[in-house]
Design a protein around this motif. Sequence first.
Motif, mmCIF file in Angstrom:
data_model
loop_
_atom_site.group_PDB
_atom_site.id
_atom_site.type_symbol
_atom_site.label_atom_id
_atom_site.label_comp_id
_atom_site.label_asym_id
_atom_site.label_seq_id
_atom_site.Cartn_x
_atom_site.Cartn_y
_atom_site.Cartn_z
ATOM 1 N N ARG A 21 -102.736 -19.421 -28.616
ATOM 2 C CA ARG A 21 -103.748 -20.289 -29.216
ATOM 3 C C ARG A 21 -103.367 -20.718 -30.632
ATOM 4 N NH1 ARG A 21 -108.797 -20.401 -31.979
ATOM 5 N NH2 ARG A 21 -110.263 -21.744 -30.869
ATOM 6 N N GLN A 22 -102.986 -19.778 -31.469
ATOM 7 C CA GLN A 22 -102.677 -20.104 -32.863
ATOM 8 C C GLN A 22 -101.480 -21.046 -32.959
ATOM 9 O OE1 GLN A 22 -104.729 -19.287 -35.510
ATOM 10 N NE2 GLN A 22 -103.460 -20.883 -36.415
ATOM 11 N N PHE A 23 -100.487 -20.858 -32.095
ATOM 12 C CA PHE A 23 -99.329 -21.742 -32.106
ATOM 13 C C PHE A 23 -99.749 -23.177 -31.796
ATOM 14 C CE2 PHE A 23 -95.764 -23.997 -30.326
ATOM 15 C CZ PHE A 23 -94.745 -23.696 -31.214
ATOM 16 N N LEU A 24 -100.603 -23.328 -30.801
ATOM 17 C CA LEU A 24 -101.056 -24.662 -30.425
ATOM 18 C C LEU A 24 -101.936 -25.275 -31.519
ATOM 19 C CD1 LEU A 24 -100.654 -26.655 -28.181
ATOM 20 C CD2 LEU A 24 -102.637 -25.703 -27.033
ATOM 21 N N LEU A 25 -102.718 -24.461 -32.188
ATOM 22 C CA LEU A 25 -103.504 -24.974 -33.313
ATOM 23 C C LEU A 25 -102.599 -25.417 -34.460
ATOM 24 C CD1 LEU A 25 -106.437 -22.394 -33.356
ATOM 25 C CD2 LEU A 25 -106.553 -24.822 -32.711
ATOM 26 N N ASP A 26 -101.511 -24.684 -34.674
ATOM 27 C CA ASP A 26 -100.563 -25.036 -35.741
ATOM 28 C C ASP A 26 -99.669 -26.208 -35.356
ATOM 29 O OD1 ASP A 26 -101.572 -22.945 -37.240
ATOM 30 O OD2 ASP A 26 -99.952 -21.552 -36.698
ATOM 31 N N HIS A 27 -99.426 -26.387 -34.059
ATOM 32 C CA HIS A 27 -98.539 -27.440 -33.551
ATOM 33 C C HIS A 27 -99.239 -28.175 -32.404
ATOM 34 C CE1 HIS A 27 -95.265 -25.443 -35.725
ATOM 35 N NE2 HIS A 27 -95.730 -24.316 -35.213
ATOM 36 N N PRO A 28 -100.252 -28.978 -32.705
ATOM 37 C CA PRO A 28 -101.029 -29.608 -31.632
ATOM 38 C C PRO A 28 -100.216 -30.640 -30.846
ATOM 39 C CG PRO A 28 -101.706 -30.458 -33.759
ATOM 40 C CD PRO A 28 -100.740 -29.344 -34.021
ATOM 41 N N ILE A 29 -100.561 -30.783 -29.580
ATOM 42 C CA ILE A 29 -99.958 -31.805 -28.731
ATOM 43 C C ILE A 29 -100.521 -33.150 -29.163
ATOM 44 C CG2 ILE A 29 -99.775 -32.665 -26.360
ATOM 45 C CD1 ILE A 29 -100.107 -29.703 -25.481
ATOM 46 N N PRO A 30 -99.678 -34.145 -29.404
ATOM 47 C CA PRO A 30 -100.193 -35.444 -29.848
ATOM 48 C C PRO A 30 -101.008 -36.125 -28.748
ATOM 49 C CG PRO A 30 -97.847 -35.601 -29.389
ATOM 50 C CD PRO A 30 -98.220 -34.153 -29.265
ATOM 51 N N THR A 31 -102.196 -36.554 -29.109
ATOM 52 C CA THR A 31 -103.070 -37.224 -28.148
ATOM 53 C C THR A 31 -103.339 -38.667 -28.526
ATOM 54 O OG1 THR A 31 -105.023 -36.433 -29.318
ATOM 55 C CG2 THR A 31 -104.227 -35.081 -27.480
ATOM 56 N N GLU A 32 -102.940 -39.076 -29.728
ATOM 57 C CA GLU A 32 -103.224 -40.426 -30.188
ATOM 58 C C GLU A 32 -102.166 -41.450 -29.775
ATOM 59 O OE1 GLU A 32 -100.482 -38.547 -32.996
ATOM 60 O OE2 GLU A 32 -102.357 -37.845 -32.141
ATOM 61 N N LEU A 33 -101.196 -41.016 -28.986
ATOM 62 C CA LEU A 33 -100.120 -41.914 -28.560
ATOM 63 C C LEU A 33 -100.628 -42.897 -27.512
ATOM 64 C CD1 LEU A 33 -97.318 -39.234 -28.166
ATOM 65 C CD2 LEU A 33 -97.762 -40.696 -30.134
ATOM 66 N N SER A 34 -100.036 -44.054 -27.487
ATOM 67 C CA SER A 34 -100.437 -45.062 -26.499
ATOM 68 C C SER A 34 -99.626 -44.911 -25.207
ATOM 69 C CB SER A 34 -100.269 -46.462 -27.080
ATOM 70 O OG SER A 34 -98.918 -46.677 -27.436
ATOM 71 N N LEU A 35 -99.423 -43.677 -24.802
ATOM 72 C CA LEU A 35 -98.689 -43.364 -23.581
ATOM 73 C C LEU A 35 -99.645 -42.799 -22.547
ATOM 74 C CD1 LEU A 35 -95.747 -41.339 -25.145
ATOM 75 C CD2 LEU A 35 -95.624 -43.675 -24.324
ATOM 76 N N TYR A 36 -99.407 -43.140 -21.293
ATOM 77 C CA TYR A 36 -100.188 -42.490 -20.240
ATOM 78 C C TYR A 36 -99.657 -41.082 -20.009
ATOM 79 C CZ TYR A 36 -102.083 -41.317 -15.689
ATOM 80 O OH TYR A 36 -102.693 -40.671 -14.654
ATOM 81 N N ARG A 37 -98.350 -40.965 -19.992
ATOM 82 C CA ARG A 37 -97.680 -39.676 -19.875
ATOM 83 C C ARG A 37 -96.571 -39.638 -20.898
ATOM 84 N NH1 ARG A 37 -97.566 -37.613 -13.802
ATOM 85 N NH2 ARG A 37 -99.525 -38.494 -13.149
ATOM 86 N N GLY A 38 -96.085 -38.490 -21.173
ATOM 87 C CA GLY A 38 -94.980 -38.388 -22.114
ATOM 88 C C GLY A 38 -95.323 -37.636 -23.379
ATOM 89 N N ASN A 39 -96.593 -37.271 -23.549
ATOM 90 C CA ASN A 39 -96.977 -36.535 -24.750
ATOM 91 C C ASN A 39 -96.203 -35.226 -24.863
ATOM 92 O OD1 ASN A 39 -98.938 -38.503 -24.168
ATOM 93 N ND2 ASN A 39 -100.372 -37.493 -25.522
ATOM 94 N N CYS A 40 -95.953 -34.562 -23.724
ATOM 95 C CA CYS A 40 -95.233 -33.292 -23.775
ATOM 96 C C CYS A 40 -93.770 -33.503 -24.174
ATOM 97 C CB CYS A 40 -95.344 -32.531 -22.461
ATOM 98 S SG CYS A 40 -94.827 -33.447 -21.018
ATOM 99 N N LEU A 41 -93.192 -34.653 -23.813
ATOM 100 C CA LEU A 41 -91.815 -34.945 -24.230
ATOM 101 C C LEU A 41 -91.735 -35.110 -25.742
ATOM 102 C CD1 LEU A 41 -90.816 -37.536 -21.484
ATOM 103 C CD2 LEU A 41 -90.129 -35.145 -21.636
#
Length: 73
Positions: A21-41
């Motif tokens: 949990r803390q790692f993800l809070l410190d390094h959030p997955i970007p959600t503001e991208l204009s991609l349908y998929r690819g955020n994890c890349l």
Amino acid sequence: MGEGKWNRRAGYFLNNVAFRRQFLLDHPIPTELSLYRGNCLIHAHTLLQQGECIWRQPQARASHAPPNGLWHF
């Protein structure tokens, strides 16, 4: 610590990953991208650029709720 069955990876699939949990809070997955998929890349690339390691653990298991009807897909 030896790697053993653990293998370093250059990326991950969002439906097959676990974070503390803390790692993800410190390094959030970007959600503001204009991609349908690819955020994890993008996220994986950013993590590697910051010196983090992505590990594959073949014996790891998880479970989640089943899909909620066809609209889920």
